[in-house]
Motif scaffolding. Structure first.
Motif, PDB file in Angstrom:
ATOM      1  N   ILE A 227       2.107  -3.278   5.953  1.00  0.00           N
ATOM      2  CA  ILE A 227       3.122  -4.234   5.485  1.00  0.00           C
ATOM      3  C   ILE A 227       3.031  -5.549   6.255  1.00  0.00           C
ATOM      4  O   ILE A 227       3.891  -6.405   6.125  1.00  0.00           O
ATOM      5  CB  ILE A 227       4.574  -3.674   5.531  1.00  0.00           C
TER       6      ILE A 227
ATOM      7  N   ALA B 297       0.834   2.418   8.195  1.00  0.00           N
ATOM      8  CA  ALA B 297       1.846   1.900   7.278  1.00  0.00           C
ATOM      9  C   ALA B 297       2.420   0.594   7.821  1.00  0.00           C
ATOM     10  O   ALA B 297       2.691  -0.342   7.068  1.00  0.00           O
ATOM     11  CB  ALA B 297       2.961   2.930   7.088  1.00  0.00           C
TER      12      ALA B 297
ATOM     13  N   ASN C 242       3.977   8.230   4.780  1.00  0.00           N
ATOM     14  CA  ASN C 242       4.016   7.425   6.004  1.00  0.00           C
ATOM     15  C   ASN C 242       5.265   6.573   6.131  1.00  0.00           C
ATOM     16  O   ASN C 242       5.211   5.443   6.602  1.00  0.00           O
ATOM     17  CB  ASN C 242       2.785   6.517   6.106  1.00  0.00           C
ATOM     18  N   LEU C 243       6.420   7.127   5.729  1.00  0.00           N
ATOM     19  CA  LEU C 243       7.668   6.410   5.991  1.00  0.00           C
ATOM     20  C   LEU C 243       7.921   6.454   7.495  1.00  0.00           C
ATOM     21  O   LEU C 243       7.574   7.433   8.156  1.00  0.00           O
ATOM     22  CB  LEU C 243       8.831   7.069   5.251  1.00  0.00           C
ATOM     23  N   PHE C 244       8.523   5.383   8.033  1.00  0.00           N
ATOM     24  CA  PHE C 244       8.795   5.346   9.470  1.00  0.00           C
ATOM     25  C   PHE C 244       9.835   6.418   9.799  1.00  0.00           C
ATOM     26  O   PHE C 244      10.985   6.336   9.382  1.00  0.00           O
ATOM     27  CB  PHE C 244       9.268   3.959   9.889  1.00  0.00           C
ATOM     28  N   ALA C 245       9.415   7.428  10.574  1.00  0.00           N
ATOM     29  CA  ALA C 245      10.219   8.637  10.731  1.00  0.00           C
ATOM     30  C   ALA C 245      11.514   8.399  11.503  1.00  0.00           C
ATOM     31  O   ALA C 245      12.469   9.148  11.353  1.00  0.00           O
ATOM     32  CB  ALA C 245       9.382   9.724  11.415  1.00  0.00           C
ATOM     33  N   HIS C 246      11.549   7.346  12.343  1.00  0.00           N
ATOM     34  CA  HIS C 246      12.737   7.123  13.163  1.00  0.00           C
ATOM     35  C   HIS C 246      13.692   6.109  12.537  1.00  0.00           C
ATOM     36  O   HIS C 246      14.655   5.691  13.172  1.00  0.00           O
ATOM     37  CB  HIS C 246      12.325   6.663  14.557  1.00  0.00           C
TER      38      HIS C 246
ATOM     39  N   MET D 124       8.257  -6.304  -0.047  1.00  0.00           N
ATOM     40  CA  MET D 124       7.482  -7.440   0.457  1.00  0.00           C
ATOM     41  C   MET D 124       7.076  -8.390  -0.665  1.00  0.00           C
ATOM     42  O   MET D 124       6.385  -9.368  -0.433  1.00  0.00           O
ATOM     43  CB  MET D 124       6.221  -6.943   1.178  1.00  0.00           C
TER      44      MET D 124
ATOM     45  N   GLN E 197       3.993  -5.913  17.032  1.00  0.00           N
ATOM     46  CA  GLN E 197       5.128  -5.387  16.256  1.00  0.00           C
ATOM     47  C   GLN E 197       4.945  -3.906  15.953  1.00  0.00           C
ATOM     48  O   GLN E 197       5.889  -3.130  16.048  1.00  0.00           O
ATOM     49  CB  GLN E 197       5.255  -6.167  14.936  1.00  0.00           C
TER      50      GLN E 197
ATOM     51  N   PHE F 159       0.609   5.390   0.453  1.00  0.00           N
ATOM     52  CA  PHE F 159      -0.328   6.372   1.000  1.00  0.00           C
ATOM     53  C   PHE F 159      -0.100   7.768   0.409  1.00  0.00           C
ATOM     54  O   PHE F 159       0.994   8.091  -0.056  1.00  0.00           O
ATOM     55  CB  PHE F 159      -0.144   6.479   2.520  1.00  0.00           C
TER      56      PHE F 159
ATOM     57  N   ALA G 177      12.760  12.603   6.751  1.00  0.00           N
ATOM     58  CA  ALA G 177      12.564  14.049   6.772  1.00  0.00           C
ATOM     59  C   ALA G 177      13.630  14.791   5.945  1.00  0.00           C
ATOM     60  O   ALA G 177      13.453  15.962   5.616  1.00  0.00           O
ATOM     61  CB  ALA G 177      12.569  14.564   8.207  1.00  0.00           C
TER      62      ALA G 177
ATOM     63  N   ARG H 173       9.440   0.338  -0.447  1.00  0.00           N
ATOM     64  CA  ARG H 173       9.116  -0.385   0.789  1.00  0.00           C
ATOM     65  C   ARG H 173       7.996  -1.399   0.534  1.00  0.00           C
ATOM     66  O   ARG H 173       8.047  -2.534   1.006  1.00  0.00           O
ATOM     67  CB  ARG H 173       8.685   0.602   1.882  1.00  0.00           C
TER      68      ARG H 173
ATOM     69  N   LEU I 282      12.645  -3.348   6.844  1.00  0.00           N
ATOM     70  CA  LEU I 282      11.950  -3.739   8.075  1.00  0.00           C
ATOM     71  C   LEU I 282      10.887  -4.821   7.859  1.00  0.00           C
ATOM     72  O   LEU I 282      10.839  -5.810   8.597  1.00  0.00           O
ATOM     73  CB  LEU I 282      11.311  -2.494   8.711  1.00  0.00           C
ATOM     74  N   GLY I 283      10.041  -4.645   6.860  1.00  0.00           N
ATOM     75  CA  GLY I 283       8.959  -5.599   6.610  1.00  0.00           C
ATOM     76  C   GLY I 283       9.468  -7.010   6.335  1.00  0.00           C
ATOM     77  O   GLY I 283       9.098  -7.956   7.033  1.00  0.00           O
TER      78      GLY I 283
ATOM     79  N   GLY J  12      -0.805   7.661  10.599  1.00  0.00           N
ATOM     80  CA  GLY J  12      -0.282   7.041   9.383  1.00  0.00           C
ATOM     81  C   GLY J  12       0.889   6.104   9.633  1.00  0.00           C
ATOM     82  O   GLY J  12       1.104   5.153   8.882  1.00  0.00           O
ATOM     83  N   GLN J  13       1.667   6.369  10.699  1.00  0.00           N
ATOM     84  CA  GLN J  13       2.807   5.505  11.008  1.00  0.00           C
ATOM     85  C   GLN J  13       2.333   4.100  11.348  1.00  0.00           C
ATOM     86  O   GLN J  13       2.879   3.110  10.864  1.00  0.00           O
ATOM     87  CB  GLN J  13       3.603   6.089  12.185  1.00  0.00           C
TER      88      GLN J  13
ATOM     89  N   VAL K  62      12.461  12.941  16.893  1.00  0.00           N
ATOM     90  CA  VAL K  62      12.206  12.423  15.538  1.00  0.00           C
ATOM     91  C   VAL K  62      11.856  13.593  14.635  1.00  0.00           C
ATOM     92  O   VAL K  62      10.930  14.346  14.905  1.00  0.00           O
ATOM     93  CB  VAL K  62      11.041  11.415  15.559  1.00  0.00           C
ATOM     94  N   LYS K  63      12.641  13.769  13.564  1.00  0.00           N
ATOM     95  CA  LYS K  63      12.356  14.838  12.606  1.00  0.00           C
ATOM     96  C   LYS K  63      11.205  14.435  11.709  1.00  0.00           C
ATOM     97  O   LYS K  63      11.201  13.319  11.190  1.00  0.00           O
ATOM     98  CB  LYS K  63      13.589  15.126  11.737  1.00  0.00           C
ATOM     99  N   ARG K  64      10.244  15.326  11.537  1.00  0.00           N
ATOM    100  CA  ARG K  64       9.118  14.996  10.644  1.00  0.00           C
ATOM    101  C   ARG K  64       9.095  15.948   9.461  1.00  0.00           C
ATOM    102  O   ARG K  64       9.447  17.067   9.562  1.00  0.00           O
ATOM    103  CB  ARG K  64       7.805  15.054  11.407  1.00  0.00           C
TER     104      ARG K  64
ATOM    105  N   LYS L  31      11.156  -8.378   9.668  1.00  0.00           N
ATOM    106  CA  LYS L  31      10.313  -8.594  10.852  1.00  0.00           C
ATOM    107  C   LYS L  31       9.047  -9.388  10.541  1.00  0.00           C
ATOM    108  O   LYS L  31       8.592 -10.163  11.367  1.00  0.00           O
ATOM    109  CB  LYS L  31       9.921  -7.243  11.480  1.00  0.00           C
TER     110      LYS L  31
ATOM    111  N   GLN M 214       8.995   5.886  18.732  1.00  0.00           N
ATOM    112  CA  GLN M 214       8.774   7.307  18.423  1.00  0.00           C
ATOM    113  C   GLN M 214       8.122   8.025  19.599  1.00  0.00           C
ATOM    114  O   GLN M 214       8.443   9.179  19.890  1.00  0.00           O
ATOM    115  CB  GLN M 214       7.905   7.449  17.172  1.00  0.00           C
TER     116      GLN M 214
ATOM    117  N   MET N  65       0.845  -1.194   0.000  1.00  0.00           N
ATOM    118  CA  MET N  65       0.000   0.000   0.000  1.00  0.00           C
ATOM    119  C   MET N  65       0.878   1.242   0.000  1.00  0.00           C
ATOM    120  O   MET N  65       1.862   1.324   0.735  1.00  0.00           O
ATOM    121  CB  MET N  65      -0.890  -0.011   1.244  1.00  0.00           C
TER     122      MET N  65
END
Lengths: 247, 224
Positions: free
Chosen positions: B130, B126, A92-96, A158, B136, A88, A140, A154, A105-106, B122-123, B222-224, A109, B145, A86
């Protein structure tokens, strides 16, 4: 493209309170088919897209993916989602996590794959979407167009059976739309099954096998793009096209 | 200053603060572990777990810590016979750690829960898209975060925990406040000196701690 249906929606209804957002929707997407869903805001097209991997549960009707009905909850649902990529509107990328970690990651994990193999695949996917040189950066630090291309990588990591795009270019600056559409077009050419909710009529024209027009929660009309844009049958579609194509 | 040149008095002072450090260290671990679990419960889809988390927070956040520590001693130990060590002093220490942990966990839970609210929906979407499970999604995406977002408030909670550790003195542990009372009792003419030395020791340790957490919060943001 084979005629075997990968995604089938039958008599799907969905309400947000009193609002009937999906009104008895029937849609079948064949393996390898690219279906572009268009329509005015609030017509239910995003909800339709999100219902396919059950990010939005439906109130009645059935959705089957690859011959099996969507599981209600839990691990079975998670497994199904891992087979449906999916993308978006807001990336919605994992910010950290770094770009590379986002892609890896997918598979690591969820699929429990070995990180060496995943690393190789992730780098080749990033290379494919043109961002391999940014792999160690954080989301960012990238432009919107770059982030959306990472989001596509990403989803591809998968190795999904189908990809859902929920207005993938609507949050982008105009000059970045093209780079994302280029990636999507090449995926479509390679035979990826895609459901794309978008306002990009150019993409619908040249990359779609079929255009689906939605209004007020109903699937009003569907046809190959050339036919739909040249001769829309319903008044609702004519009205919609006259508003967006005259500028 | 001559109060502290006496080796017995110095020993009382040092031992008192060592107890505070040990209480703070063990209490921090306990409160962070329990608090994180409680926060996970409060956002879980299971109503029983949500109810448990909410009840814990409401009970322990609204009960004075002194009462909780008293209950650990008179309720858990004296009445129910819960013994955490054969050594009486260590037993009091561990009872204190239990009281401090369950109390502070309520505040840690609420800080982390507010941190979870700073993570855009959204985090998690997402992550689910997946194929991640609820657990998880929470442990790999949302909590890391959320935790980074609440480093500064967690710092304040841990500073409060360190000062609250003096309440364990009420059940007989010779931590710093008991040590100070002891020294004042035997050196009645040096009340101010003794008080400022004890208060100053807390300040000297805790002020840099506060700045440390502020620095850490900026670094981990965390930078956004």
């Amino acid at each position: 493209m084979s005629d075997e249906a990968l995604i089938v929606l039958e008599n799907v209804n969905k309400y947000f309170g009193p609002l009937h957002v999906l009104d008895d929707v029937n849609l079948s997407v064949a393996r390898g088919e690219v279906v572009v869903v268009i329509g005015p805001s609030g017509s239910g097209k995003s909800t339709l897209c999100r219902a396919i991997n059950r990010l939005e549960p439906i109130n009645s009707g059935t959705i089957t993916f690859d011959g099996k009905p969507l599981p209600a909850e839990g691990r079975a649902l998670a497994r199904l989602r891992s087979e449906v990529g999916m993308v978006f509107q807001s990336f919605n990328l994992f910010a950290h996590k770094t770009i590379l970690q986002n892609v890896m990651l997918g598979p690591i994990k969820v699929r429990k794959e070995k990180s060496v193999e995943v690393h190789e695949r992730a780098m080749s996917l990033l290379d494919r979407v043109g961002i391999a040189n940014q792999a160690e950066k954080y989301p960012a630090q990238l432009s919107g167009g770059q982030q959306q291309r990472v989001a596509i990588a990403r989803a591809l990591a998968m190795q999904p059976k189908a990809l859902l795009f929920d207005e993938p270019t609507s949050a982008l600056d105009p000059e970045m739309v093209g780079e994302v559409l280029d990636v999507m077009t090449s995926l479509a050419r390679e035979g990826m099954t895609m459901v794309v909710v978008t306002h990009e009529m150019g993409f619908a024209r040249h990359a779609a096998n079929r255009v689906v027009f939605m209004a007020d929660g109903q699937l009003v009309e569907q046809a190959p793009p050339a036919e739909f844009f040249a001769n829309p049958k319903s008044d609702r579609a004519k009205d919609f096209l006259s508003k967006i194509l005259t500028h | 200053m001559d109060v502290f040149s006496d080796s017995y008095n110095l020993d009382v002072y040092v031992t008192g603060f060592l107890w505070i450090l040990k209480l703070t260290a063990a209490g921090t671990v306990g409160a962070l572990v329990i608090g994180t679990l409680l926060a996970a419960m409060r956002v879980s889809p299971v109503p029983v777990l949500r109810g448990f988390g909410t009840a814990w927070v409401n009970i322990f956040r609204n009960t004075p810590l002194t009462l909780i520590i008293f209950f650990c001693y008179f309720g858990l130990y004296s009445t129910l016979g819960v013994t955490l060590s054969d050594n009486l002093e260590l037993n009091n220490y561990w009872l204190g750690v239990v009281g401090l942990s369950v109390y502070t966990a309520a505040f840690v839970c609420e800080a982390i829960r507010s941190g979870i609210n700073t993570v855009p929906a959204g985090q998690a979407e997402a992550a689910r898209a997946i194929g991640m499970t609820f657990r998880q999604t929470l442990t790999l995406i949302v909590l890391p975060q959320a935790g980074r977002a609440v480093v500064a408030p967690l710092g304040s909670i841990l500073i409060a925990l360190c000062k609250n550790a003096t309440i364990v003195g009420t059940i007989g542990l010779m931590e710093s406040s008991n040590a100070m009372k002891d020294l004042i009792n035997s050196n009645g003419d040096k009340v101010f000196t003794i008080f400022f030395i004890f208060a100053g020791t807390f300040a000297i340790v805790l002020i840099p701690t506060g700045y440390g957490f502020g620095w850490l919060a900026n670094r981990l943001a965390v930078k956004r």
